[in-house]
Design an enzyme around this catalytic site. Structure first.
Site, PDB file in Angstrom:
ATOM      1  CE  LYS A  31      10.270  -3.199  -8.375  1.00 56.02           C
ATOM      2  NZ  LYS A  31      10.814  -4.346  -9.142  1.00 56.02           N
ATOM      3  CE  LYS A  54      10.967 -11.672 -13.021  1.00 58.23           C
ATOM      4  NZ  LYS A  54      11.846 -11.292 -11.967  1.00 58.23           N
ATOM      5  CD  GLU A  88       7.254 -11.352 -10.704  1.00 58.01           C
ATOM      6  OE1 GLU A  88       8.235 -11.637 -11.421  1.00 58.01           O
ATOM      7  OE2 GLU A  88       7.355 -10.647  -9.697  1.00 58.01           O
ATOM      8  CG  ASN A 110       1.283   1.860   3.720  1.00 59.01           C
ATOM      9  OD1 ASN A 110       0.214   1.991   3.144  1.00 59.01           O
ATOM     10  ND2 ASN A 110       2.429   2.351   3.255  1.00 59.01           N
ATOM     11  N   GLY A 111       0.423  -1.707   6.247  1.00 59.87           N
ATOM     12  CA  GLY A 111       0.845  -2.690   7.239  1.00 59.87           C
ATOM     13  C   GLY A 111      -0.318  -3.507   7.757  1.00 59.87           C
ATOM     14  NE  ARG A 132       4.564   1.442  -0.402  1.00 63.38           N
ATOM     15  CZ  ARG A 132       5.627   1.361   0.387  1.00 63.38           C
ATOM     16  NH1 ARG A 132       6.751   1.906   0.011  1.00 63.38           N
ATOM     17  NH2 ARG A 132       5.576   0.734   1.538  1.00 63.38           N
ATOM     18  CB  CYS A 147      -0.942   0.067   1.181  1.00 56.85           C
ATOM     19  SG  CYS A 147      -1.937  -1.406   1.409  1.00 56.85           S
ATOM     20  CD1 TRP A 157      -0.880  -6.080  -3.693  1.00 57.50           C
ATOM     21  CD2 TRP A 157      -0.796  -6.807  -1.583  1.00 57.50           C
ATOM     22  NE1 TRP A 157      -0.608  -7.416  -3.730  1.00 57.50           N
ATOM     23  CE2 TRP A 157      -0.548  -7.893  -2.451  1.00 57.50           C
ATOM     24  CE3 TRP A 157      -0.796  -7.039  -0.206  1.00 57.50           C
ATOM     25  CZ2 TRP A 157      -0.293  -9.181  -1.993  1.00 57.50           C
ATOM     26  CZ3 TRP A 157      -0.551  -8.325   0.248  1.00 57.50           C
ATOM     27  CH2 TRP A 157      -0.292  -9.372  -0.644  1.00 57.50           C
ATOM     28  CG  HIS A 190      15.259 -37.621  -8.356  1.00 59.66           C
ATOM     29  ND1 HIS A 190      15.622 -38.870  -7.898  1.00 59.66           N
ATOM     30  CD2 HIS A 190      16.388 -37.070  -8.871  1.00 59.66           C
ATOM     31  CE1 HIS A 190      16.922 -39.044  -8.088  1.00 59.66           C
ATOM     32  NE2 HIS A 190      17.410 -37.960  -8.691  1.00 59.66           N
ATOM     33  CD  GLU A 209      14.418 -14.005 -11.387  1.00 60.69           C
ATOM     34  OE1 GLU A 209      14.029 -14.479 -10.310  1.00 60.69           O
ATOM     35  OE2 GLU A 209      14.043 -12.880 -11.781  1.00 60.69           O
TER      36      GLU A 209
END
Ligand code: AGP
Length: 608
Positions: free
Chosen positions: A603, A485, A488, A100-101, A27, A2, A74, A504, A481
């Site tokens: 982000k 990507k 996401e 926020n939080g 955010r 947020c 968010w 396996h 990674e």
């Protein structure tokens, strides 16, 4: 998560709040809202959606006024709809509060307030704060804010307006960052620097459990006991100013193309061309300390964790110090054995990731030496860590991290070289590593120039629902990674594995419908990787191979080759990840996804 913005001054608040929300949208961006004081009342407007779509519908006359607060959300508590959007108010509309939080004891507080007759209108923890503040307020905002700090557990940053205080903002900070921007006959409150640049010339960082009373011409700081706090403001860093896309369609595209230059600057600032001089006087770890360390723990989350995996391998290999990567959210709970001979490296683009901050707190409590490898020096983690190595990658706006990731890998390789030098490790081929680092910017430039190869492969994989990514040794983290990507930004379910795992279990997934990406660049693991590729081929799996341009064998086996220049295998992951960024980007673009602001993500993840 947020974003918070508050304004009090001579200008209309609404445009400042909207611009602030826009700059803070990285955010979180599922809803937004504002409140403005006018004629003895607080006028609130909040809606689900993104600020670009919402702002044109917010009536400047209905929201006229020179003091107000704004928020971009968010969602943590409750779905992203209008009632859960901030600001939140009490039943009388005396208070408008943005947050926020997370309030950890919100359920107990909610029950207590409901038993006392309070009717809740949202599912949020934030509404608890609005009711508590309204009930505690008897004309003294600091006393009411102290009451909040006393009663609420968790991490939160708050900006609050009260209808009885026309030109006043109240700011309260516990855990989550909050800044006061000082301008000329106007002051602002914000959860980070970005919306303050251009209006404020100095900034005051709020400390833990502090309260600020802000008017257009005054800022008073208090601690949780109500005692005044004196702190000098610092000048605003103008490199944080709003940045554009420089003609690129997306920030992600722009940031991918910045990589050669950013890597060049990082290498050039640290190492001479033959690797003899590795400059690290500024990071707060001297040669004696490097010799003392018996273990290095690298902590980070998401993409930063993948950088930690590479970092652990490069530090252990080059500097011969036992090193391991731990997901930052798992670190404290694992109760690591710590002490002054352990170095804990917190790796983070934002320097604000709560999981990584908590891991760093555990390291500090355990008396370990600490270092932040960060893209934002002036950040929560930057202020906590014993030393900071700045990535200097420049502001990264796209939610999907690209240039910060390659800069993290490069920084950790440089750090490993420095540690090897300080410890006098004779087995390390300094010249070879330095040459590879110097070759890196051009290699990344060449990999980006082959954009078309990844774009062609993207036209095929765009139809997939699932993908596999495989790499070995140095490139096992590259595979993770690449998969992150892809999932996401394109929403294709992609799994990354160290390729030795294939037999396996994951091989059960191989089919024509599940494209497999394999990283098969030169090095000790090449033959084994080719073995994995054949195993996939034998099961009619579609294969995309990251390989050297001239690798005929890879070309023969692959449906698509994603070419990269050849580098020393210890440095190659920094270039090998680039076509995987491009593949994800192009796939997401062809699927019509929102590349810079993918669904459900933010982000900077400032909650645990
Ligand atoms: C990267 O593409 C992600 N958006 C995410 O995994 C990110 O790397 C993670 O949240 C850690 O962020 P940080 O580097 O700011 O600490």
């Amino acid at each position: 998560m947020c974003g918070i913005i508050g304004y009090t001054g001579n200008s209309q608040a609404l445009p400042v709040l909207i611009q602030g929300i826009r700059l803070l949208s990285y955010r979180g961006y599922d809803s937004a809202g504002v409140s403005v004081w006018r004629a003895g009342a607080l006028h609130v407007r909040r809606d689900p959606g993104r600020i670009e779509d919402l702002a044109p519908g917010w009536d400047p006359d209905a929201l006229a006024g020179t003091t107000g607060v704004g928020h971009t959300r968010w969602a943590t508590h409750g779905v992203p709809n209008r009632v859960n959007a901030h600001p939140h108010s009490d039943a009388d509309g005396a208070v408008a509060l943005v947050h926020n939080g997370i309030v950890e004891n919100d359920l107990a507080l909610r029950k207590e307030l409901e038993a006392d007759g309070v009717k809740f209108t949202s599912d949020t923890d934030t509404e608890v704060l609005a009711h508590l503040f309204a009930r505690a307020f008897r004309g003294d905002p600091v006393a009411a804010a102290r009451d909040l700090l006393r009663r609420c557990r968790g991490q939160f940053a708050l900006a609050i307006q009260h209808r009885d205080l026309p030109h006043t903002l109240l700011a309260v900070r516990r855990g989550s960052p909050l800044l006061i921007g000082l301008g000329v006959r106007e002051n602002l409150v914000a959860s980070d620097l970005r919306p303050l640049v251009g209006r404020a010339d100095r900034v005051l960082d709020m400390g833990e459990d502090e309260i600020a009373v802000v008017t257009p011409t005054t800022v008073e700081l208090f601690d949780a006991a109500g005692a005044p706090v004196v702190r000098e403001p610092r000048p605003v860093d103008h490199t944080e100013r709003e940045i554009g896309k420089d003609g690129h369609a997306h920030f992600m595209l722009k940031e991918m193309h910045e990589q050669p230059h950013r890597l060049y600057e990082l290498v050039a600032s640290r190492v001479d061309s033959d690797g003899r001089l590795v400059r690290f006087d500024d990071v707060g770890i001297d040669d004696d300390a490097w010799r003392r360390f018996s273990r290095v723990d690298l902590v980070g989350a998401g993409t930063a964790y993948h950088a930690c995996l590479y970092g652990a391998q490069v530090i252990e290999t080059l500097a011969r110090i036992p090193a391991r990567a731990v997901m930052s959210h798992e670190y404290a709970a694992a109760q690591p054995v710590l002490g002054p001979d352990v170095l804990v490296i917190a790796v983070s683009q934002s320097g604000e990731t709560m999981d990584t901050k908590v891991a760093l707190e555990a390291a500090l409590e355990g008396d370990a030496a600490t270092l932040g490898v960060l893209n934002v020096r002036q950040s929560v983690i930057g202020r906590m860590a014993g030393g900071v190595m700045d990535l200097h990658a420049g502001p990264e706006i796209s939610v999907a991290s690209t240039k910060a990731h390659t800069s993290m890998l490069c920084a950790l390789a440089l750090l490993a070289l420095k540690a090897a030098q300080a410890r006098g490790v004779t087995s390390t081929p300094y010249g070879d590593i330095a040459r590879a680092l110097w070759a890196l910017p051009d290699a990344v430039r060449m990999a980006l120039a082959d954009f078309g190869a990844a774009a062609e492969a993207a036209r095929d994989v765009r139809r997939a629902d699932h993908m596999l990514y495989l790499g070995r040794s140095w490139d096992s983290s590259t595979a993770l990674e690449g998969a992150l990507k892809m999932k996401e930004i394109s929403y294709i379910h992609a799994e990354g594995y160290a390729a030795g795992e294939l037999k396996h279990g994951p091989i059960a997934l191989v089919s024509r419908e599940v494209p497999t990406v394999a990283i098969v660049t030169p090095g000790r693991m090449r033959e084994r990787m080719l073995g994995n590729v054949r195993e996939v081929r034998a099961r009619e799996g579609e294969i995309l191979i990251v390989a050297s341009k001239d690798d005929e064998e890879a070309r023969f086996l692959a449906d698509f080759v994603l070419p990269v220049p050849t580098l020393d295998e210890r440095i190659a992951p920094i270039v090998n990840v680039v076509p995987l960024q491009v593949l994800a980007y192009e796939t997401a673009r062809l699927r019509g996804c929102d590349i810079d602001q993918p669904r459900n993500l933010a982000k900077t993840v400032t909650v645990q």
